[in-house]
Design a protein around this motif. Structure first.
Motif, PDB file in Angstrom:
ATOM      1  N   ILE A 455       0.839  -1.206   0.000  1.00  0.00           N
ATOM      2  CA  ILE A 455       0.000   0.000   0.000  1.00  0.00           C
ATOM      3  C   ILE A 455       0.874   1.256   0.000  1.00  0.00           C
ATOM      4  N   VAL A 456       1.947   1.262   0.789  1.00  0.00           N
ATOM      5  CA  VAL A 456       2.822   2.438   0.849  1.00  0.00           C
ATOM      6  C   VAL A 456       3.508   2.674  -0.489  1.00  0.00           C
ATOM      7  N   ARG A 457       3.967   1.616  -1.140  1.00  0.00           N
ATOM      8  CA  ARG A 457       4.594   1.767  -2.445  1.00  0.00           C
ATOM      9  C   ARG A 457       3.604   2.317  -3.466  1.00  0.00           C
ATOM     10  N   ALA A 458       2.336   1.843  -3.396  1.00  0.00           N
ATOM     11  CA  ALA A 458       1.322   2.363  -4.321  1.00  0.00           C
ATOM     12  C   ALA A 458       1.062   3.840  -4.078  1.00  0.00           C
ATOM     13  N   LEU A 459       1.045   4.259  -2.812  1.00  0.00           N
ATOM     14  CA  LEU A 459       0.863   5.683  -2.495  1.00  0.00           C
ATOM     15  C   LEU A 459       2.027   6.518  -3.039  1.00  0.00           C
ATOM     16  N   LYS A 460       3.220   5.996  -2.904  1.00  0.00           N
ATOM     17  CA  LYS A 460       4.384   6.734  -3.392  1.00  0.00           C
ATOM     18  C   LYS A 460       4.335   6.883  -4.904  1.00  0.00           C
ATOM     19  N   GLU A 461       3.943   5.806  -5.590  1.00  0.00           N
ATOM     20  CA  GLU A 461       3.869   5.865  -7.047  1.00  0.00           C
ATOM     21  C   GLU A 461       2.798   6.850  -7.506  1.00  0.00           C
ATOM     22  N   LEU A 462       1.647   6.842  -6.843  1.00  0.00           N
ATOM     23  CA  LEU A 462       0.579   7.778  -7.221  1.00  0.00           C
ATOM     24  C   LEU A 462       0.965   9.218  -6.920  1.00  0.00           C
ATOM     25  N   SER A 463       1.708   9.441  -5.849  1.00  0.00           N
ATOM     26  CA  SER A 463       2.120  10.812  -5.517  1.00  0.00           C
ATOM     27  C   SER A 463       3.111  11.365  -6.530  1.00  0.00           C
ATOM     28  N   GLU A 464       3.787  10.485  -7.275  1.00  0.00           N
ATOM     29  CA  GLU A 464       4.791  10.934  -8.252  1.00  0.00           C
ATOM     30  C   GLU A 464       4.290  10.869  -9.683  1.00  0.00           C
ATOM     31  N   ASN A 465       3.483   9.862 -10.020  1.00  0.00           N
ATOM     32  CA  ASN A 465       3.134   9.609 -11.421  1.00  0.00           C
ATOM     33  C   ASN A 465       1.646   9.667 -11.732  1.00  0.00           C
ATOM     34  N   ALA A 466       0.805  10.038 -10.800  1.00  0.00           N
ATOM     35  CA  ALA A 466      -0.634  10.084 -11.075  1.00  0.00           C
ATOM     36  C   ALA A 466      -0.939  11.177 -12.088  1.00  0.00           C
ATOM     37  N   PRO A 467      -1.844  10.898 -13.063  1.00  0.00           N
ATOM     38  CA  PRO A 467      -2.161  11.915 -14.085  1.00  0.00           C
ATOM     39  C   PRO A 467      -2.968  13.079 -13.525  1.00  0.00           C
ATOM     40  N   ASN A 468      -3.633  12.870 -12.420  1.00  0.00           N
ATOM     41  CA  ASN A 468      -4.489  13.907 -11.838  1.00  0.00           C
ATOM     42  C   ASN A 468      -3.735  14.588 -10.697  1.00  0.00           C
ATOM     43  N   SER A 469      -3.707  15.913 -10.720  1.00  0.00           N
ATOM     44  CA  SER A 469      -2.980  16.652  -9.687  1.00  0.00           C
ATOM     45  C   SER A 469      -3.612  16.457  -8.303  1.00  0.00           C
ATOM     46  N   LYS A 470      -4.947  16.396  -8.261  1.00  0.00           N
ATOM     47  CA  LYS A 470      -5.613  16.191  -6.969  1.00  0.00           C
ATOM     48  C   LYS A 470      -5.245  14.839  -6.387  1.00  0.00           C
ATOM     49  N   THR A 471      -5.150  13.833  -7.244  1.00  0.00           N
ATOM     50  CA  THR A 471      -4.761  12.504  -6.779  1.00  0.00           C
ATOM     51  C   THR A 471      -3.338  12.519  -6.247  1.00  0.00           C
ATOM     52  N   LYS A 472      -2.443  13.270  -6.926  1.00  0.00           N
ATOM     53  CA  LYS A 472      -1.060  13.384  -6.446  1.00  0.00           C
ATOM     54  C   LYS A 472      -1.003  13.998  -5.052  1.00  0.00           C
ATOM     55  N   VAL A 473      -1.777  15.079  -4.860  1.00  0.00           N
ATOM     56  CA  VAL A 473      -1.763  15.761  -3.558  1.00  0.00           C
ATOM     57  C   VAL A 473      -2.265  14.837  -2.453  1.00  0.00           C
ATOM     58  N   ASN A 474      -3.390  14.188  -2.698  1.00  0.00           N
ATOM     59  CA  ASN A 474      -3.955  13.287  -1.683  1.00  0.00           C
ATOM     60  C   ASN A 474      -3.036  12.111  -1.397  1.00  0.00           C
ATOM     61  N   ALA A 475      -2.463  11.552  -2.449  1.00  0.00           N
ATOM     62  CA  ALA A 475      -1.562  10.414  -2.258  1.00  0.00           C
ATOM     63  C   ALA A 475      -0.310  10.844  -1.489  1.00  0.00           C
ATOM     64  N   HIS A 476       0.226  12.049  -1.777  1.00  0.00           N
ATOM     65  CA  HIS A 476       1.410  12.519  -1.070  1.00  0.00           C
ATOM     66  C   HIS A 476       1.107  12.745   0.417  1.00  0.00           C
ATOM     67  N   GLN A 477      -0.035  13.315   0.709  1.00  0.00           N
ATOM     68  CA  GLN A 477      -0.392  13.552   2.112  1.00  0.00           C
ATOM     69  C   GLN A 477      -0.544  12.235   2.877  1.00  0.00           C
ATOM     70  N   LEU A 478      -1.212  11.264   2.274  1.00  0.00           N
ATOM     71  CA  LEU A 478      -1.404   9.975   2.939  1.00  0.00           C
ATOM     72  C   LEU A 478      -0.079   9.228   3.069  1.00  0.00           C
ATOM     73  N   TYR A 479       0.789   9.349   2.043  1.00  0.00           N
ATOM     74  CA  TYR A 479       2.095   8.678   2.095  1.00  0.00           C
ATOM     75  C   TYR A 479       2.951   9.272   3.211  1.00  0.00           C
ATOM     76  N   THR A 480       2.922  10.575   3.344  1.00  0.00           N
ATOM     77  CA  THR A 480       3.725  11.228   4.380  1.00  0.00           C
ATOM     78  C   THR A 480       3.281  10.796   5.771  1.00  0.00           C
ATOM     79  N   THR A 481       1.961  10.704   5.978  1.00  0.00           N
ATOM     80  CA  THR A 481       1.446  10.299   7.290  1.00  0.00           C
ATOM     81  C   THR A 481       1.728   8.836   7.575  1.00  0.00           C
TER      82      THR A 481
END
Length: 752
Positions: A455-481
């Motif tokens: 799950i953490v690896r998937a969050l990291k990948e979405l925070s870097e490579n997600a096509p949607n900026s909102k998805t990147k922001v949410n994934a980065h916040q959840l990954y950091t926590t």
């Protein structure tokens, strides 16, 4: 003649059953008849002369006997004594053989036609008197009179009537009334066959949660199933729909509602019969809102039923229906519950328990529903649902900040991946973190912990490579926590004890749980965290090492949070190293919270009612006689109105088991009923009460899922009675399938 007949009838009533020698002798003296007289010992009952009067009555059985086996004089009978004074000729016995319809009457003193006497022609005008209303005494011309009588139309009609009567009595032919009834019953059976197809079709829809109606009648599930039956060869239904009267096809919306209500009434009637056969019962209730916003109160009962195969008592918790609530205050809810149970024709003086959740409106000790009902029926004690209590124990852990934050973050991560199919495919399937489905919540945390690295690896990948900026922001916040050491350690601690609570939560959902079993579970459950608390240093080391491996795998620096000198918003536990810090700040507070919550919340069980469990041999052996008598007094103070002579029987029960040397730990509490019933009925009744007390409300809450399957957005305007009836069919699907006479019972009830 009429005076003599009345006298003989009177003598028959008094002497038929108790004939004594003295009465027989007196009768001979008064009438001057010999021992062959049919008037002795009740033989005059079959004398055809008794029934010459048109007002005399003979039932069908007696008439058949008179027709086939009338009284006949013996060979020694003296006919000369019956002739009139001055007559020269007497009756001859051989005439009885010559004319089969002829019968001699000692009372009438002459021969009669028994067929014409028993089946007298309705027309009285021109009726010949002899052989019918009076005997034929012209013995010098007897043959001419007998032959003339045999040729009359009256006699022929009487012969035909007698033969028809014999056929009817021998069940070879139906009477006129029976023939009419037969035609009526034939029509009824034909209508029942037609109705059976319609009843079974609606029943099929109800059992499988299918919508009966559609946007229109054409194309509805009900109509399509009827056409399917016709195509499958149901000729009766086809003829009914094609040639039947349009106003009596029995497929309208009103008939559907009536049949659904009949299903519910029949099912409820079966359950109520079982509850009445049980000595006591408890009520279970819980409330939920349907899709249209109507507050629905789900009501059920808990009782004991005897298994016919094993001859053992079985604990049953049965759903009885939904009732819409107009108001949500305790007074309105209590009145609704009482009115519902009274309409079910249940004796509320036998109500011994109430099972609800812990909300203030239901469980309030001053003006809650349980208090209002308990004031009217003192034996109806309230028991807080054990599953709700366990969930409240888990909710109490939110007092630990790290636990509350970790649970909230975990829920957000699961929801984030479940929002999109593409994201969901990146991780294993994880159940929804649902606050109301408690076993699903524990399972969700366990599976999330097992797949945390993925799950953490998937969050990291979405925070870097997600096509949607909102998805990147949410994934980065959840990954950091999720990549903080505090979150990882707390998640592992929660996952370990959620896995231990999951089987307990599933166990509490069983119907056969009782308050003794609940107490045993809680005692074992409390011992586990208590032993871990006593050995916190050893127990936490394994968790800490696992957290270190996860951090190394995910390239996370494992360190303790920054500690400030005047920190007030975070715990500043004094510690020598990282492991010591997390053990003191997370692990030990978590265990302390679980232990204190379990002890505090489960200790509120009604002490006097819990005394019923002390009747188990394994429990009473641990008590001295004085302590047991105190327990018996507590039980008698609660249920003395229905436990006759309980103290004396309980004392003998105690002394019997106290002297028993064999171990009794494996003896089931329900098995004691069979042992106590013959000689200790009051003790057996007390054990039944103990088993009937509600442990959880899980059975009633299962009806909520049925409610949501049946009343959907497409069926949001469904009526309350129709909703309750369809829910009854769905919940009691197994009961309906096992009842081979259910459709016939529904047909009979609908026909009324």
């Amino acid at each position: 003649m009429s005076d003599i007949r009345r006298f003989l009838c009177k003598k028959r009533k008094t002497d038929d059953t108790t004939a004594t020698p003295s009465s027989s002798t007196d009768h001979q003296k008064e009438d001057g008849r010999d021992e062959e007289s049919p008037l002795n010992s009740g033989a005059n009952l079959l004398d055809i002369g008794l029934y010459l009067d048109s007002n005399s009555h003979a039932d069908d059985e007696l008439r058949l006997k008179l027709l086939r086996e009338p009284w006949a004089p013996s060979q020694m009978y003296n006919f000369k004594k019956d002739v009139n004074i001055g007559a020269k000729r007497a009756f001859r016995s051989e005439w009885l053989t010559t004319y089969p319809w002829l019968t001699y009457s000692a009372i009438a003193k002459g021969p009669l036609c028994r067929v014409c006497v028993l089946f007298r022609p309705p027309a009285q005008r021109g009726l010949q008197g002899q052989f019918i209303v009076s005997p034929c005494l012209k013995y010098h011309k007897f043959h001419e009179a007998a032959q003339s009588h045999a040729t009359t139309q009256w006699h022929r009609n009487a012969i035909v009537s007698s033969k028809n009567f014999e056929k009817i009595m021998d069940r070879q032919q139906l009477s006129v009334h029976e023939a009419l009834d037969s035609a009526y019953h034939k029509e009824v059976e034909e209508n029942r066959v037609k109705l059976r197809s319609i009843i079974s079709t609606i029943l099929f829809c109800g059992q499988h949660d299918l919508p009966v109606r559609g946007k229109s009648d054409e194309g509805s599930v009900f109509r399509d199933l009827l056409h399917f039956r016709i195509e499958s060869g149901d000729k009766v239904l086809k003829n009914h729909l094609e040639s039947g009267a349009k106003n009596s096809l029995y497929i309208s919306h009103q008939i559907q509602n009536d049949l659904i209500q009949t299903y519910s009434d029949v099912l409820k009637g079966k359950i109520i019969e079982e509850v009445k056969r049980a000595s006591v019962f408890s009520v279970l209730a819980d409330e939920t809102a349907d899709i249209s916003g109507t507050e629905q109160l789900s009501i059920g009962v808990r009782y004991l039923r005897c298994d016919q195969k094993n001859k053992k008592p079985i604990i049953c918790e049965e759903f009885l229906g939904f009732v819409p609530l107009q108001e949500l205050n305790s007074k309105s809810i209590s009145e609704t519950i009482i009115r519902f149970l009274e309409n079910c024709d249940l004796d509320l003086n036998r109500l011994v328990g109430q099972g609800y959740d812990g909300c203030a409106a239901m469980a309030g000790h001053i003006s809650g529903v349980q208090k209002l009902i308990n004031d009217k029926y003192p034996m109806a004690l309230f028991f807080h649902c054990a599953s709700h209590i366990l969930n409240l124990v888990i909710n109490d852990l939110n007092d630990v900040n790290e636990v509350r934050n970790t649970a909230g973050t975990t829920k957000e991560i699961i929801n984030f991946f479940r929002e999109s199919t593409l994201r969901r495919n990146m991780i294993p399937n994880i159940p929804l973190f649902c606050e109301t489905r408690w076993s699903a919540k524990y399972k969700s945390i366990r599976i999330f912990s097992e797949n945390f690295s993925t799950i953490v690896r998937a969050l990291k990948e979405l925070s870097e490579n997600a096509p949607n900026s909102k998805t990147k922001v949410n994934a980065h916040q959840l990954y950091t926590t999720a990549t903080t050491p505090t979150y990882i350690v707390t998640l592992l601690v929660i996952a370990i004890y959620s896995a231990k609570l999951e089987p307990v939560c599933n166990q509490l959902q069983q119907v056969n749980m009782n308050i003794k079993a609940i107490n045993d579970h809680v005692a074992k459950l409390t011992n586990v965290p208590q032993s871990h608390r006593n050995n916190a240093l050893i127990q936490f080391t394994a968790i800490f090492e696992k957290a270190q491996k996860i951090c190394e795998e995910l390239d996370i620096e494992f360190k303790r949070p920054r500690v400030a000198a005047r920190q007030t918003q975070r715990s500043n536990q004094p510690s020598e190293n990282v492991e010591d810090f997390f053990r003191r700040s997370i692990f030990i507070p978590y265990l302390d919270s679980i232990i204190s919550s379990l002890r505090d919340r489960f200790s509120s069980t009604h002490e006097k009612a819990f005394s019923l469990m002390q009747l188990h041999p394994d429990a009473l052996k641990k008590l001295d006689k004085v302590s047991f008598l105190a327990v018996a007094e507590d039980i008698n103070s609660l249920y003395g109105d229905i436990l006759s002579n309980f103290i004396a029987e309980a004392t003998t029960w105690y002394e019997m088991w106290k002297n028993e040397a064999t171990p009794n730990e494996s003896l089931e509490y329900a098995d004691l009923i069979c042992q106590a019933t013959p000689f200790y009925p009051a003790v057996a009744e007390a054990i039944k009460i103990g088993l009937t007390l509600p442990a959880t409300t899980c059975s009633i809450e299962r009806s909520f899922s049925t409610l949501r399957r049946i009343k959907t957005w497409n069926r949001s305007t469904m009526g309350d009675k129709r909703l309750s009836g369809l829910c009854m069919l769905s919940v009691h699907r197994k009961r309906v399938q096992e009842d081979t006479e259910f459709i016939d019972n529904v047909t009979n009830e609908f026909g009324k």
